[in-house]
Design an enzyme around this catalytic site. Structure first.
Site, PDB file in Angstrom:
ATOM      1  N   PHE B 131       0.857  -1.179   0.000  1.00  0.00           N
ATOM      2  CA  PHE B 131       0.000   0.000   0.000  1.00  0.00           C
ATOM      3  C   PHE B 131       0.901   1.240   0.000  1.00  0.00           C
ATOM      4  CE2 PHE B 131      -2.828   3.192   1.879  1.00  0.00           C
ATOM      5  CZ  PHE B 131      -3.864   3.104   0.976  1.00  0.00           C
ATOM      6  N   ASP B 203       2.362  -4.808   8.488  1.00  0.00           N
ATOM      7  CA  ASP B 203       1.181  -3.962   8.446  1.00  0.00           C
ATOM      8  C   ASP B 203      -0.031  -4.893   8.339  1.00  0.00           C
ATOM      9  OD1 ASP B 203      -1.000  -2.381   7.777  1.00  0.00           O
ATOM     10  OD2 ASP B 203       0.105  -1.126   6.366  1.00  0.00           O
ATOM     11  N   TYR B 228     -10.527   0.601  11.218  1.00  0.00           N
ATOM     12  CA  TYR B 228     -11.774   1.025  10.563  1.00  0.00           C
ATOM     13  C   TYR B 228     -12.172   0.153   9.389  1.00  0.00           C
ATOM     14  CZ  TYR B 228      -8.609   3.823   7.507  1.00  0.00           C
ATOM     15  OH  TYR B 228      -7.622   4.263   6.670  1.00  0.00           O
ATOM     16  N   LYS B 229     -11.394  -0.899   9.135  1.00  0.00           N
ATOM     17  CA  LYS B 229     -11.765  -1.825   8.066  1.00  0.00           C
ATOM     18  C   LYS B 229     -12.517  -3.006   8.695  1.00  0.00           C
ATOM     19  CE  LYS B 229      -7.738  -0.334   5.382  1.00  0.00           C
ATOM     20  NZ  LYS B 229      -8.374   0.203   4.155  1.00  0.00           N
ATOM     21  N   ARG B 377     -12.558  -4.847  -6.381  1.00  0.00           N
ATOM     22  CA  ARG B 377     -12.350  -5.527  -5.092  1.00  0.00           C
ATOM     23  C   ARG B 377     -13.693  -5.835  -4.441  1.00  0.00           C
ATOM     24  NH1 ARG B 377      -8.279  -2.403  -1.120  1.00  0.00           N
ATOM     25  NH2 ARG B 377     -10.048  -0.954  -1.061  1.00  0.00           N
TER      26      ARG B 377
END
Lengths: 416, 416
Positions: B131, B203, B228-229, B377
């Site tokens: 990312f 990560d 928050y995912k 996705r």
């Protein structure tokens, strides 16, 4: 001699009095700690409910665009900018004051390092009495750079002129001291730094929303500050950073996250800073806490910093006058400057049993706070504090001191 | 051939089915973007209301102690720790993933620099497909240290063994790739790094709450991640950082703010890190956004990562099977590994008009997202996604593709 009726009379004439109604304050409390955590704007609850139920719960991922979540740091920064003398596109609300200070200091050192005439400068000058996190962040940054940077602490304002010299890269000052309420002369001190070839970074934690600030006019180079004190943004709400247009092109900071990238969704493998204030951003922000900051700023939109300052000085003058008249028998020492230009929006008094006396005040509903050594802090926030509040707070203080109605062995809690 | 009735039958047998009721999801939406922003736990609204109205509005400054605001990063970190194989006192929830990554990388470089046998190592190895913010933060840190540090990008997992060598200080990997859903073998890759004398930072942005993670057992050195995912903590909710006990004493990071100080209220002018995980803290946290993280974690407390993983694999297997059967006529390319051990909790397909197709899906209530190049996705969150949802999502995809009911000129919004 001032009487309680005089205070009620001043409240009746107060052009800001109506704004108190926009805050939710508990009954039987005189809240003199808005310098630490601002009171709650009534609108903040509905705002949060909307963000949580509608934007998060119903609109879900689409809210990054449809509800403008991506733009919040800049949009709210633009609302805050006029309160501190910043221009459109010069402020973002993001991260914490400590993290923003790291960015600002790093950027200032980088600017100096890029100037051949100044690249050898290795000292950050600040005050020993500065809020500790400011010193710690400067120490953290300078220690990690390992190119001989150091932090020099001065012991009083009078020592600043001698301390700022040919080796000074950056001067870091908190505009209004958290403990004493002393307010620096931003224009004169910025000029002093510039005359010596240094840059100056201002921490406005106790200034924004508390006193008039005019960063561009007064020649500041960079600034950071807090939204959860006088700006009433909510507990731990994201902080702000100001980068004036004249410095934006040279502004570089090591927390180079994707929110500061020129094209965050291109997913390119090399960092390229965006133009403008966006390069002070780093990662994804806590949307609910951030959104509520706007409710505090909306109250400021209904008045002016000049009106707030006039009332702030009247309230702090009144408090000093009443304490000195009515508590004259007790060993209270005024720490805050009497001179208006050097005073923030708080008043600090020492007392040998300061912690115990403050605890007793809090138990009686007069909420201030305590700072080592022996300092009782009383913050005055003109948006929701009345002249009668000042009178009543002093009366309760007088009663506590007169009856020695405090426990000198009170257990010490942390209070921010 | 699987039918919709089969899916309904599996839902009827699903031990996690009842948990869906704890989330607020809009009608007529199949939400397959929990890998980007998790859905809202119903409890989050009441929690925020309590924090705002009672703790902030009524209790004001006292809530730092009485409501435990100071302890939130550690207390919630302890709740999160079991989901990632961390122990008590090894996790705090604080700041952003980007900022925590900066701390973790800096600390890892510092540990290596302090080891005479490794102090000359100057390379951070990561993947070009990582990312972007991870790469950017590594670049930001290494560039600022100016002691010859650099970031080396590898182009595929197969190149990692050759890339990790005697000059490698730190390996930085995202455990589950945000774009492809590829899951690294944490144990084998950590061992590979250690065998070469490197440290490894993971990560967990797309792992925490999505796949079983066992940081201590698998030999990870440091880790960061997002709440928050899959953890459903709320938009932009504070991130986490894990520092195992064995590394805590040597853990130093340059964002040395007052929350990481041994005695934050002593207001001493020199930074001294506190013992334990607290030294990963920096400044004051956004309390409302932070407090809501607990509501997501409470749902995880009612099940196990093993049960979540079993359903996640069943959902992603089903989605792959149905897309390949029912959309076989269309140019969809599976990007996500078929092998269970290498798969996260998302499925990515390429399509030449991926952005347009995803926009059409979203317009029809099937919310996934799009990532360059050409990747659609679909995230599968077992806490609130049913087997029938999978069937229905594929049917809508099939209909859109069959009728070419998408606009190839659709304007591109940013989607996180």
């Amino acid at each position: 001699m001032t009487t309680r009726n005089d205070c009620l009379g001043r409240d009746a004439q107060d052009p800001l009095a109506a704004l108190r109604d926009q805050f939710d304050l508990p009954d039987h409390v005189i809240y003199l700690d808005g310098n630490s955590l601002g009171a709650r704007p009534k609108a903040a609850l509905a705002r949060a409910q909307h963000v949580i139920a509608q934007e998060w719960g119903h609109d879900l991922i689409r809210s990054w665009n449809s509800a403008g979540w991506f733009d919040l740091p800049k949009r709210l920064g633009n609302r805050l900018a006029p309160l501190i003398g910043g221009a459109d596109g010069e402020v973002v609300i993001t991260d914490t004051t400590s993290v923003n200070l790291f960015k600002a200091l790093a950027a200032a050192l980088h600017m100096q390092a890029g100037d051949p005439a100044r690249s050898g400068r290795r000292v950050i000058v600040t005050e020993r009495s500065n809020f500790p996190t400011d010193i710690y962040m400067a120490q953290g940054l300078s220690g990690w750079l390992e190119r001989g940077y150091s932090v020099q602490l001065v012991d009083s304002v009078d020592e600043l002129p001698a301390a700022i010299g040919a080796d000074t890269a950056v001067v870091l000052l908190t505009h209004v001291n958290y403990r004493t309420g002393y307010q620096h002369d931003m224009r004169a001190t910025s000029a002093l730094a510039h005359a010596a070839g240094a840059l100056i970074v201002w921490d406005l934690a106790h200034s924004a929303g508390a006193v008039p600030v005019d960063l561009n006019a007064d020649g500041a180079d960079l600034a950071v500050g807090c939204t959860y004190k006088y700006l009433n943004g909510g507990p731990g709400a994201p902080a702000f950073i100001w980068v004036p247009r004249r410095h934006q092109e040279r502004f570089r900071q090591p927390l180079s996250g994707w929110w500061g990238h020129a094209a965050p969704f291109a997913m390119a493998p090399d960092f390229a800073p965006t133009d403008g204030i966006g390069r002070a951003l780093c990662g994804t922000q806590p949307v609910v806490s951030l959104a509520m900051v706007e409710c505090g700023l909306e109250v400021f939109g209904q008045t002016s910093m000049a009106a707030i300052r006039a009332k702030s000085l009247a309230l702090t003058d009144l408090f000093i006058e009443l304490v000195e008249q009515r508590c004259a028998a007790h060993p209270l020492g005024l720490v805050t400057p009497r001179e208006h230009a050097r005073r923030g929006s708080q008043v600090s008094f020492t007392h040998p049993h300061g912690y115990a006396v403050m605890s007793a005040l809090i138990a009686r509903g007069v909420i201030g706070d305590y700072r080592e050594p022996a300092i009782m802090r009383f913050g005055f926030t003109p948006l929701y504090t009345s002249y009668a509040d000042v009178w009543d707070a002093v009366e309760i203080l007088r009663d506590i001191l007169g009856r020695k109605d405090y426990n000198v062995d009170a257990k010490r809690d942390a209070v921010t």
